[in-house]
Design an enzyme around this catalytic site. Structure first.
Site, PDB file in Angstrom:
ATOM      1  N   ASP A 135       1.535 -10.463 -19.193  1.00 50.62           N
ATOM      2  CA  ASP A 135       0.184 -10.210 -19.701  1.00 50.62           C
ATOM      3  C   ASP A 135      -0.807  -9.992 -18.573  1.00 50.62           C
ATOM      4  OD1 ASP A 135       0.323 -10.022 -22.479  1.00 50.62           O
ATOM      5  OD2 ASP A 135       0.542 -12.185 -22.689  1.00 50.62           O
ATOM      6  N   GLU A 192      23.747  -9.153  -0.711  1.00 56.84           N
ATOM      7  CA  GLU A 192      23.564  -9.671  -2.076  1.00 56.84           C
ATOM      8  C   GLU A 192      24.805  -9.368  -2.923  1.00 56.84           C
ATOM      9  OE1 GLU A 192      20.252  -7.947  -4.278  1.00 56.84           O
ATOM     10  OE2 GLU A 192      20.553  -9.309  -5.970  1.00 56.84           O
ATOM     11  N   GLU A 246       4.226  -0.391  -8.612  1.00 58.09           N
ATOM     12  CA  GLU A 246       3.785  -0.350 -10.011  1.00 58.09           C
ATOM     13  C   GLU A 246       2.737  -1.409 -10.355  1.00 58.09           C
ATOM     14  OE1 GLU A 246       6.737  -1.285  -8.929  1.00 58.09           O
ATOM     15  OE2 GLU A 246       7.649  -2.889 -10.129  1.00 58.09           O
ATOM     16  N   LYS A 255     -11.890 -11.753 -48.269  1.00 63.39           N
ATOM     17  CA  LYS A 255     -11.041 -12.913 -48.548  1.00 63.39           C
ATOM     18  C   LYS A 255     -10.909 -13.794 -47.298  1.00 63.39           C
ATOM     19  CE  LYS A 255      -7.133 -12.874 -51.700  1.00 63.39           C
ATOM     20  NZ  LYS A 255      -5.881 -12.146 -51.958  1.00 63.39           N
ATOM     21  N   CYS A 308      12.193  -0.961  -4.572  1.00 63.33           N
ATOM     22  CA  CYS A 308      12.814  -2.232  -4.202  1.00 63.33           C
ATOM     23  C   CYS A 308      14.334  -2.109  -4.139  1.00 63.33           C
ATOM     24  CB  CYS A 308      12.340  -3.340  -5.131  1.00 63.33           C
ATOM     25  SG  CYS A 308      12.429  -4.937  -4.325  1.00 63.33           S
ATOM     26  N   GLY A 337      -2.367 -10.536 -25.467  1.00 63.93           N
ATOM     27  CA  GLY A 337      -2.605 -10.117 -24.086  1.00 63.93           C
ATOM     28  C   GLY A 337      -3.457  -8.859 -24.027  1.00 63.93           C
ATOM     29  N   HIS A 388       6.760  -3.130  -4.599  1.00 63.57           N
ATOM     30  CA  HIS A 388       6.634  -2.723  -6.005  1.00 63.57           C
ATOM     31  C   HIS A 388       5.274  -2.058  -6.221  1.00 63.57           C
ATOM     32  CE1 HIS A 388       9.977  -5.064  -7.955  1.00 63.57           C
ATOM     33  NE2 HIS A 388       9.948  -5.633  -6.769  1.00 63.57           N
TER      34      HIS A 388
HETATM   35  N1  GLN Z   1      17.867  -7.844  -5.438  1.00 66.82           N
HETATM   36  C1  GLN Z   1      17.102  -7.278  -4.370  1.00 66.82           C
HETATM   37  C2  GLN Z   1      16.502  -8.336  -3.468  1.00 66.82           C
HETATM   38  O1  GLN Z   1      16.354  -9.476  -3.843  1.00 66.82           O
HETATM   39  C3  GLN Z   1      16.022  -6.360  -4.916  1.00 66.82           C
HETATM   40  C4  GLN Z   1      14.965  -7.065  -5.698  1.00 66.82           C
HETATM   41  C5  GLN Z   1      14.094  -6.147  -6.494  1.00 66.82           C
HETATM   42  O2  GLN Z   1      14.470  -5.022  -6.781  1.00 66.82           O
HETATM   43  N2  GLN Z   1      12.944  -6.645  -6.913  1.00 66.82           N
HETATM   44  O3  GLN Z   1      16.150  -8.060  -2.351  1.00 66.82           O
END
Ligand code: GLN
Length: 543
Positions: free
Chosen positions: A71, A409, A516, A227, A385, A18, A514
């Site tokens: 990757d 959840e 990142e 080689k 998140c 990668g 996210h």
């Molecule tokens: N479990 C949480 C949700 O589904 C957070 C998910 C996460 O952190 N990517 O909303």
């Protein structure tokens, strides 16, 4: 017409194909070429979204909401290639498409077989990288997951063999990445596994143009090079020494010194100008000379797999580049805070605390305790998140006096579902590809830390979650907890809360998305950058 480079792996998996494909992409872009890049994974999952990141590594998300192999994160960080649903294909995805076509009657009268139907579908996916909106791509790089010799890789290798015949020899080039084990007793790097691996490749009709040799701490010596050249029938200068290199971002420069890009361009009969790698070299130089350190605690479930949060680790490296410091990220197990250990004991010495993404109940109560500590002690805090959801739960419990507040959840029948499912998520049974996925527009509020970080009013960031902030609790949280909603996704009469922060705190931001996934060494992500800046400030003030 576009040209194609295929990257295969031999001897062992995890050999670094990668990063090799991504580095090649960077070198070709530096020569002014437009590239496309994709990963083909031989496993049967339709995508990696349902796989455990603690075993398989992070699930990387694209703007268009595909859940893909990690990757693609390397591709994102090293190149400017457009990454989308088209950029990651699996055996499961290929079979799915072929079986649907069969049911629609598209092969009517025919027996549907691996050759030609599966291989044709694979080739169509490769061609799709350089058609329609991507017609101006000069070179497409296609990484084949797994190792030559695996049963499940065979249709992919057969397809890429045929591809050269279809496209013409001068339009396709093969790069094989292998491992040379170091045998201490003999005091040398061994070439035999590479010879066998190339033989297996040649058995299926693929003759590599380039062999990239992973050699661990040692460099490839002249003797081994000769080689491999002789036994594998590849010229000396097309055998590349890929010893372990730190920092990671220096790897393309090692390939450049060995003219990997030129060897490939020659094989593809392309003549292009020389490269400009100045910006990248500056990043690498900077990384080598960072002295000041900032220590961030990532509080979560215990993780054994280094790659489970790959993009977060890298985003912190980028934030360090932006702040002239080295970011040391240490994982702190949140479950210990449920068993008598206090966050104060473990976290006091850190300059900042991160609570990152996650699924499931384990360790959640420990994270809530962590949250109370960072909020009250005013430690720089960044939530991503699940991290944002935990922040909301903690404030509801401790500032609104709702001790049973939770996310549905974790506690489906909680009396105070401060985090819950949107109506469109209720009733969904399938787990694959059904979360809120991909880039969503987010408007930022004037005068907030998030607005200051980004410097613009509207951003687009990528999501991967099912649960959301419950707007029924918004007023109370604003009034009694000092919560500020700094980012909102406009959605008719039901806006979605995307970023929260605290006004009365040195730096406390948490995003439902996210961030990142879009951070690169050249363009560090603004929230990571400002979080590290605040942590560094705190560290300096403490002396
Ligand atoms: N479990 C949480 C949700 O589904 C957070 C998910 C996460 O952190 N990517 O909303």
């Amino acid at each position: 017409m576009a040209k194609y480079v295929f990257v295969t792996g031999g001897v062992v998996s995890s050999v670094g194909k990668g990063v090799c494909a991504a580095s090649l992409g960077l070198l070709l872009e530096a020569r002014g070429l437009k590239i496309a890049i994709m990963k083909m994974d031989p496993y049967i999952n339709v995508d990696p979204g349902t796989m455990n990141p603690f075993e398989h590594g992070e699930v990387f998300v694209t703007d268009d909401g595909a859940e893909t192999d990690l990757d693609l994160g390397h591709y994102q960080r090293f190149t400017h290639a457009n990454l989308s649903r088209k950029s990651n294909v699996t055996t499961g995805g290929i079979y799915n498409a072929v079986i649907q076509k069969e049911r629609r009657g598209e092969y009517l009268g025919k027996t549907v077989q691996v050759i030609p139907h599966i291989t044709d579908e694979i080739k169509a996916r490769i061609r799709a990288l350089t058609t329609e909106a991507d017609k101006d791509v000069d070179i497409a790089i296609i990484e084949i997951g797994g190792t030559v010799g695996d049963i499940e890789s065979q249709p992919f290798l057969e397809a890429i063999r045929q591809f050269r015949l279809d496209m013409g020899r001068e339009n396709v080039c093969y790069v094989h990445v292998t491992l040379l084990p170091y045998i201490a007793a003999a005091g040398e790097l061994k070439t035999k596994p590479t010879q066998h691996s190339v033989r297996a490749l040649r058995d299926i009709g693929i003759h590599p143009n380039v062999i990239v040799c992973r050699t661990g701490a040692k460099k490839l010596g002249a003797e081994q090079r000769a080689k491999i050249a002789m036994f594998c029938d590849v010229p000396d200068d097309a055998i590349i020494s890929a010893e372990d290199i730190s920092p990671l971002y220096a790897i393309p420069l090692n390939f450049k010194r060995q003219a990997l890009d030129t060897t490939i361009l020659n094989a593809l009969q392309m003549e292009v100008g020389d490269s400009d790698l100045t910006e990248w070299e500056a990043v690498v130089e900077k990384l080598k000379t960072l002295n000041e350190e900032v220590r961030i605690a990532a509080v979560g479930k215990y993780i054994a797999h280094d790659d489970a949060y790959k993009s977060i680790n890298e985003a912190f490296t980028h934030a360090g580049i932006a702040n002239n410091c080295k970011v040391v990220l240490e994982w702190v197990d949140s479950e210990q805070f449920e068993n008598g250990v206090t966050p104060e004991e473990k976290l006091a010495d850190f300059d900042g605390v991160l609570i990152g993404p996650g699924f499931g109940t384990r360790g959640v109560e420990g994270k809530i305790k962590t949250m109370q500590y960072v909020r009250e002690q005013k430690k720089p805090f960044f939530g991503i998140c699940l991290g944002m959801q935990i922040a909301v739960i903690e404030m509801a419990r401790n500032c609104l006096g709702l001790p049973q507040a939770s996310s549905t959840e974790f506690t489906p029948d909680t009396p105070d579902p401060v985090i819950s499912l949107l109506s469109e998520q209720r009733g969904i049974q399938d787990m694959g590809g059904t979360m809120r996925l991909g880039a969503y527009k987010c408007g930022l509020k004037e005068g907030t830390k998030a607005r200051a970080a980004y410097g613009v009013d509207v951003i687009h960031e990528r999501h991967r979650h099912r649960y959301e902030f419950n707007n029924a609790y918004l007023d109370q949280l604003e009034q009694k907890a000092g919560l500020v909603v700094s980012g909102l996704h406009p959605k008719g009469d039901h806006n979605l809360v995307e970023i929260i922060e605290l006004a009365d705190h040195p730096w406390f931001c948490a995003s439902q998305f996210h961030p990142e996934f879009k951070s690169t060494p050249l363009v560090p992500q603004p929230l990571f950058r400002d979080f590290v800046k605040a942590a560094l400030q705190g560290a300096r003030n403490r002396g």
